[in-house]
Design a protein around this motif. Structure first.
Motif, PDB file in Angstrom:
ATOM      1  N   TRP A   7      42.475  68.220  75.460  1.00 24.65           N
ATOM      2  CA  TRP A   7      41.870  66.955  74.941  1.00 24.65           C
ATOM      3  C   TRP A   7      41.979  66.944  73.407  1.00 24.65           C
ATOM      4  N   ALA A   8      41.465  67.873  72.700  1.00 28.64           N
ATOM      5  CA  ALA A   8      41.706  67.895  71.308  1.00 28.64           C
ATOM      6  C   ALA A   8      43.063  67.520  70.863  1.00 28.64           C
ATOM      7  N   ALA A  11      43.838  63.947  71.312  1.00 24.62           N
ATOM      8  CA  ALA A  11      43.189  63.307  70.208  1.00 24.62           C
ATOM      9  C   ALA A  11      43.936  63.301  68.917  1.00 24.62           C
ATOM     10  N   PHE A  12      44.431  64.468  68.400  1.00 29.44           N
ATOM     11  CA  PHE A  12      44.935  64.802  67.104  1.00 29.44           C
ATOM     12  C   PHE A  12      46.247  63.932  67.133  1.00 29.44           C
ATOM     13  N   LEU A  38      41.120  64.872  60.155  1.00 28.50           N
ATOM     14  CA  LEU A  38      41.368  64.622  61.608  1.00 28.50           C
ATOM     15  C   LEU A  38      41.281  65.860  62.326  1.00 28.50           C
ATOM     16  N   CYS A  42      38.705  67.596  65.303  1.00 24.61           N
ATOM     17  CA  CYS A  42      39.562  67.702  66.575  1.00 24.61           C
ATOM     18  C   CYS A  42      39.209  69.198  67.036  1.00 24.61           C
ATOM     19  N   VAL A  45      36.103  69.314  68.623  1.00 28.01           N
ATOM     20  CA  VAL A  45      36.359  69.123  70.216  1.00 28.01           C
ATOM     21  C   VAL A  45      36.633  70.234  70.942  1.00 28.01           C
ATOM     22  N   THR A  75      39.403  59.486  62.812  1.00 31.73           N
ATOM     23  CA  THR A  75      38.340  60.402  62.204  1.00 31.73           C
ATOM     24  C   THR A  75      36.968  59.996  62.699  1.00 31.73           C
ATOM     25  N   ILE A  78      36.464  60.246  66.645  1.00 33.59           N
ATOM     26  CA  ILE A  78      36.376  61.643  67.355  1.00 33.59           C
ATOM     27  C   ILE A  78      35.041  62.225  66.802  1.00 33.59           C
ATOM     28  N   ASN A  82      31.878  64.619  68.486  1.00 35.91           N
ATOM     29  CA  ASN A  82      31.105  65.833  68.091  1.00 35.91           C
ATOM     30  C   ASN A  82      29.698  65.749  68.118  1.00 35.91           C
TER      31      ASN A  82
END
Length: 404
Positions: A7-8, A11-12, A38, A42, A45, A75, A78, A82
């Motif tokens: 997932w990270a 997302a990145f 960013l 990530c 995550v 950023t 995401i 966190n």
């Protein structure tokens, strides 16, 4: 861990595409610098479940850098994860602290920007934006956390209830087995003890007349038929459905028939009833009958030449007592073996060893008395083996079933 890393990574990549598309505040900073914050959020995550506070720390650093070089939309988005993960997977006390901190920061963010810009609309817009980024993830996580804890508590409670139900079921089965064992012992022991004593006695005597042998066989047949009849009654009760009471249950009022059966087995028994006979509850009635039956059986197997049976009705209780002398065995003059009761010709001697017991008689009598709220005692007293059970009895007709 692998799923979070996937997932990270997604997302990145998605964040980079948004940055390339211009989803950030343009400043005199190279576009490539926006990838640094960013990457930090990530990384948060990746460790969101195993180390949620570390993930929040990485995200905080990332959002701080992003505010300097950007800020950028991916950023910020995401970073909300966190915050959410820290409130959901972190300590419960930390999530409460985080909610307070997020609320204060949201208010400060709106106030500072409003003061610096001199526009109250900027205060409202920035305050709401900060609340969406900081407060909303925390409150959402806290609601979900509460639901999970409640679900876990319900599962634990359900498991506990199921365990208690299983323990109750096992206890009920054990109680029912004990009750059935007690009923079968008391029901069969009387008849078959008499059969064993008389048949063994007949085999040990060579000087019996045909009339004496016939009388013994008649008694053996009678005890056999009655034992079979009671066994059929028990089987019928086990097969019976519902809670209907047994219409032919043994009653203490039938005590004289038990005494008469012992007389026919060869024991001189004196039966006395004192006080006015009264209606008893089914449980007390059955307990009194079975206690008397077992006491007479023991007297026949191990006792002396006679027994005195008393049933005493008093105010609030009924007493069942059986006294029999503890004598030495009467030896057979022919072969020296212990003599046994043979109809009315020979008084019973000590049949111990010839009719072995299981040791459950006294235990069963005591259990029956205690189960209906009574008391029981048995032992040697002045050359007599004395059995005495005191059972509760209602004082008036209105409360006659209270003891059951």
């Amino acid at each position: 861990m692998q799923r979070e890393a996937s997932w990270a990574g997604l997302a990145f990549v998605g964040g980079l595409l948004l940055i390339v598309g211009g989803a950030y505040t343009h400043r005199e900073v190279p576009e490539g610098w926006l990838a640094v914050p960013l990457a930090l959020v990530c990384l948060g995550v990746v460790v969101r479940q195993r180390a949620p506070l570390v993930g929040l720390a990485l995200g905080t650093v990332g959002i701080g850098v992003d505010l300097v070089v950007g800020p950028s939309l991916p950023t910020v988005l995401i970073f909300t994860d966190n915050v959410y993960a820290a409130a959901l997977y972190g300590p419960a006390s930390f999530s409460r602290w985080l909610l307070g901190a997020a609320t204060v920061l949201s208010v400060l963010a709106g106030g500072v920007t409003g003061v610096l810009s001199g526009d109250w609309r900027a205060l409202a817009v920035n305050g709401i934006q900060a609340g969406l980024v900081l407060v909303t993830p925390v409150t959402t996580a806290m609601v979900l956390r509460q639901q999970r804890e409640q679900a876990a508590a319900e599962r634990a409670r359900a498991e506990q209830v199921a365990r208690l139900a299983e323990l109750d079921r096992e206890a009920a089965i054990a109680t029912e087995r004990t009750r059935m064992a007690r009923e079968l012992h008391d029901m069969i022991a009387n008849h078959f003890s008499a059969i064993a004593i008389q048949s063994t006695g007949a085999l040990s005597r060579t000087d019996l007349s045909a009339a004496a042998v016939r009388k013994i066989m008649e008694s053996v047949r009678e005890n056999s038929l009655k034992g079979l009849a009671e066994m059929r009654t028990m089987i019928g009760l086990l097969r019976q459905e519902g809670d209907e009471a047994e219409t032919t249950r043994p009653r203490l009022a039938d005590a004289e028939s038990l005494v008469e059966r012992s007389r026919r087995a060869g024991m001189a028994a004196d039966f006395r009833v004192e006080g006015e006979s009264r209606e008893l509850s089914p449980a007390v009635d059955l307990a009194g009958y079975r206690i008397l039956q077992e006491a007479l059986t023991n007297a026949l197997k191990h006792g002396g030449r006679s027994a005195v049976v008393k049933v005493v009705y008093e105010s609030g209780q009924v007493t069942v007592a059986v006294d029999n002398p503890v004598d030495k065995p009467v030896s057979n003059p022919v072969d020296g073996r212990p003599a046994l009761p043979l109809a009315a010709e020979v008084f019973p001697g000590d049949g111990a060893g010839l009719v072995p017991g299981a040791g459950a008689g006294l235990v069963g009598m005591r259990e029956r008395a205690v189960l209906v709220g009574g008391s029981f005692e048995a032992g040697v007293d002045g050359g007599l083996w004395r059995v005495k059970a005191v059972l509760p009895m209602p004082k008036d007709r209105k409360g006659q079933w209270e003891a059951g």
